[in-house]
Design an enzyme around this catalytic site. Structure first.
Site, short mmCIF file in Angstrom:
data_model
loop_
_atom_site.label_atom_id
_atom_site.label_comp_id
_atom_site.label_asym_id
_atom_site.label_seq_id
_atom_site.Cartn_x
_atom_site.Cartn_y
_atom_site.Cartn_z
CG HIS A 44 -7.14 -3.27 8.22
ND1 HIS A 44 -8.50 -3.51 8.10
CD2 HIS A 44 -6.65 -4.28 8.97
CE1 HIS A 44 -8.80 -4.63 8.75
NE2 HIS A 44 -7.69 -5.11 9.28
CD GLN A 98 -3.06 -0.72 0.07
OE1 GLN A 98 -3.44 0.42 -0.18
NE2 GLN A 98 -3.49 -1.76 -0.60
CB SER A 155 -22.91 -27.59 -19.39
OG SER A 155 -22.54 -28.14 -18.14
CB SER A 180 11.53 0.43 0.94
OG SER A 180 11.03 -0.82 1.29
NE ARG A 191 11.82 -1.27 9.28
CZ ARG A 191 11.55 -2.55 9.17
NH1 ARG A 191 11.65 -3.32 10.23
NH2 ARG A 191 11.18 -3.07 8.02
CD GLU A 244 2.15 -8.11 11.51
OE1 GLU A 244 1.09 -7.65 11.08
OE2 GLU A 244 2.92 -8.82 10.82
CD GLU A 260 -8.30 -10.19 6.03
OE1 GLU A 260 -8.12 -9.43 5.07
OE2 GLU A 260 -7.81 -9.98 7.15
CD GLU A 318 -12.42 -26.41 -15.59
OE1 GLU A 318 -13.57 -25.95 -15.69
OE2 GLU A 318 -12.13 -27.58 -15.84
#
Ligand code: NAD
Ligand code: MG
Ligand code: MG
Length: 331
Positions: free
Chosen positions: A109, A29, A253, A54, A49, A85, A196, A232
């Protein structure tokens, strides 16, 4: 209960463009919110951090990057997008001290606010913008000119315009292009967890596994069981997603449709519905949240054990083998 949906003409972009925004975390996100808001003309900094992997990626994408403390200090809207968490500790150690009256604390969230793991000071707005899709789709759709629908919520309105801020934030992420749904923190948190657990992740994986195991235990080749019970699935879901159950039924079908009405309620029966009610009750009274947090504090012991189990399941090894032999999945 009717829902209200807001579109671009209902949003005031200036409300968010005038703010200094801190995005804490640059994961699924985080990268999508930061880049979309920047492209929507907002003043964004990403708080990470020291030594975060990143850091370089965010800078290369053209974003300002700094420590979480500096980002929180500079900003008047702080969006926390680290894993749920980790948020209480991130909040206590890097954000709480920098909050001033009139600032806005934001989430994607409602978990930590709804269950009380984070308690914001009275003078601060608490809002949510929860895109109803994974971050990489939130970013991709924005660059393609569309957007993922978002839920927008206010838990605490200190300034009197918290709703306008939530709406404008969701606009900046691209949500107004498809629609922003007004909800409460309780609705978002409890429905998201239920969906979920009972249907999307928990229910689906167990359904597929049970079907696969039934065929394999009866002596059918695992590869064919994989095709019938797993491969499928996507095509059926695509038809439902695009045009409804009636259209999926039109496309299959009559034999398959008859079998759907005949067997579906035998598999998802009264006992399954009782289990769903039970799951919902444990979400509503906070027992699920408590159990999850306990496991996190225990180094994710239970989670990791379950992950190892599914990774070893024959449906995974069969799937990997089959996907490598056919050309329908791009590498
Ligand atoms: P993620 O796991 O993809 O990314 C988290 C990022 O936070 C990491 O990339 C890292 O930059 C940083 N981080 C990780 N641990 C940290 C720590 N201990 N301290 C500081 N920074 C840390 O997370 P995500 O899936 O993007 O989830 C972020 C929030 O968005 C959560 O509240 C989640 O519920 C919500 N959300 C996620 C999705 C989704 O599809 N992934 C969809 C809607 C809402
Ligand atoms: Mg969720
Ligand atoms: Mg078939």
């Amino acid at each position: 209960m009717a829902i209200t949906i807001y579109y671009e003409q209902d949003c005031k972009p200036a409300v968010i463009q005038d703010k200094k925004i801190a995005i804490i975390g640059y994961g699924s996100q985080g990268h999508a919110h930061a880049l979309n808001l920047k492209d929507s003309g907002c003043d964004v900094r990403v708080g990470l951090r020291e030594g975060s992997s990143s850091w370089e990626a965010a800078e290369e994408a053209g974003l300002k990057v700094c420590s979480m403390d500096q980002a929180a200090e500079e900003a008047d809207l702080i969006m926390i997008l680290t894993p749920d968490e980790t948020q209480p500790k991130v909040y206590e150690e890097h954000i709480a001290a920098h909050l001033q009256d009139g600032d806005t604390l934001a989430f994607a969230h409602g978990f930590n606010i709804h269950y009380g793991y984070i308690k914001a000071p009275e003078g601060v707005n608490v809002i949510m913008c929860a895109p109803k899709g994974p971050g990489h789709i939130v970013r991709r759709q924005y660059t393609e000119g569309s957007g993922v629908p978002c839920l927008a919520c206010v838990a605490q309105d200190a300034t009197g315009d918290a709703w306008d801020i939530a709406l404008a934030y969701a606009w900046g992420v691209g949500g107004a292009r498809s629609g922003i749904i007004k909800a409460t923190f309780a609705e978002e948190t409890e429905e998201d967890l239920f969906g979920e657990q009972a249907v999307l992740c928990g229910g689906l994986v167990e359904l597929v596994k049970a079907g696969f195991e039934t065929l394999v235990e009866a002596g059918y080749p695992p590869e064919l069981a994989y095709f019938e019970c797993y491969h499928e699935m996507k095509m059926i879901v695509d038809l439902m997603y695009e045009s409804g159950i009636h259209f999926m039924n039109y496309s299959i079908s009559n034999t398959a449709e008859y079998g759907e009405y005949y067997a579906g309620p035998k598999v998802i029966n009264e006992e399954s519905r009782r289990a769903m009610k039970d799951i919902l009750a444990r979400i509503q009274d906070g027992s699920f949240a408590h159990e999850f947090v306990e496991d996190c504090n225990n180094g994710h012991a239970w989670l990791l054990e379950q992950r190892e189990k599914i990774n070893q399941h024959p449906i995974e090894t069969t799937g990997e083998h089959i996907r490598s032999m056919f050309s329908w999945v791009k590498k």
